[in-house]
Enzyme design. Sequence first.
Site, PDB file in Angstrom:
ATOM      1  N   ASP A  72     -73.614  56.102  -5.895  1.00 57.26           N
ATOM      2  CA  ASP A  72     -74.829  56.907  -5.956  1.00 57.26           C
ATOM      3  C   ASP A  72     -74.821  57.897  -7.116  1.00 57.26           C
ATOM      4  O   ASP A  72     -73.820  58.545  -7.413  1.00 57.26           O
ATOM      5  CB  ASP A  72     -75.013  57.682  -4.643  1.00 57.26           C
ATOM      6  CG  ASP A  72     -75.218  56.761  -3.459  1.00 57.26           C
ATOM      7  OD1 ASP A  72     -75.698  55.632  -3.680  1.00 57.26           O
ATOM      8  OD2 ASP A  72     -74.899  57.160  -2.327  1.00 57.26           O
ATOM      9  N   GLU A  80     -85.041  51.042   3.146  1.00 59.57           N
ATOM     10  CA  GLU A  80     -83.587  51.185   3.132  1.00 59.57           C
ATOM     11  C   GLU A  80     -83.274  52.629   3.505  1.00 59.57           C
ATOM     12  O   GLU A  80     -83.705  53.562   2.831  1.00 59.57           O
ATOM     13  CB  GLU A  80     -83.049  50.850   1.734  1.00 59.57           C
ATOM     14  CG  GLU A  80     -81.545  50.867   1.635  1.00 59.57           C
ATOM     15  CD  GLU A  80     -81.055  50.547   0.225  1.00 59.57           C
ATOM     16  OE1 GLU A  80     -79.901  50.899  -0.086  1.00 59.57           O
ATOM     17  OE2 GLU A  80     -81.835  49.962  -0.560  1.00 59.57           O
TER      18      GLU A  80
END
Length: 259
Positions: free
Chosen positions: A60, A49
């Site tokens: 995140d 990824e």
Amino acid sequence: MNKLTKALQECESRGEKAFIPYIMAGDGGLERLKSQLIFLEKSGATAVELGIPFSDPVADGPVIQQAGIRSLENGTTLKDILIKVTEIKGDVNIPIILMGYANSIIAYGLKEFTEDCLQAGIAGCIIPDLPIEEEAVFSTIKTAGIVLIRLVTLTSSRERITQITAGAEGFIYAVTVKGITGTRDAFGGELGGYLKQVKDLSPVPVLAGFGISTPDHVRNTVQSCDGVIVGSKIIECFEAGKENQISELIQASKKLVQK
């Protein structure tokens, strides 16, 4: 057949669990990308990824945020990433999944983005802020044969999980925590049941991600799903020059043979 789908099927046929590491494109410079991808491929990763740096990454945690900031400070753009992946695709056989937020792709231009992804050999895309109700906006990606990977969370109802898994491609990304990415010491007791429910409903493999950072995490999590996605710990290991720990994480997923 899509390259990612094929890799997942081959992983299952070998009786292995999938392992997908996450790295931030441009962290430390795009010139590092080829060596990182080749290392991860040789270490046994199922796919990679590849993060697109973004100024406001809502999903995140601190490690990935800082990696994104470093990448942006290096001047990395989505165009640069796709050019680099196109340049090195002949040396890298592992499927690459782009992970980025919707605004980055829309600003790039959906037609141009799709064409450049095809040129670069991109196998899939993860757009964490894209609800399934808005997927039609990104239909050019799916039409081109690039899988658009959907996410479910611990807070998703059974009805919502059923909606998300219906017609899913590649794999289902099952978020393992109620929050942002980042390494953790332990997970809630509801994780196993949640993953089992998603797996029962999903027509494609289910991979768990967010917070997984140790070989024990990997071994325990894959008991209830088809594999794991590891991000923050991979970034930390590359930064610290501890690639051996990455290999240990990957091998923890490979040693669980299915009955």
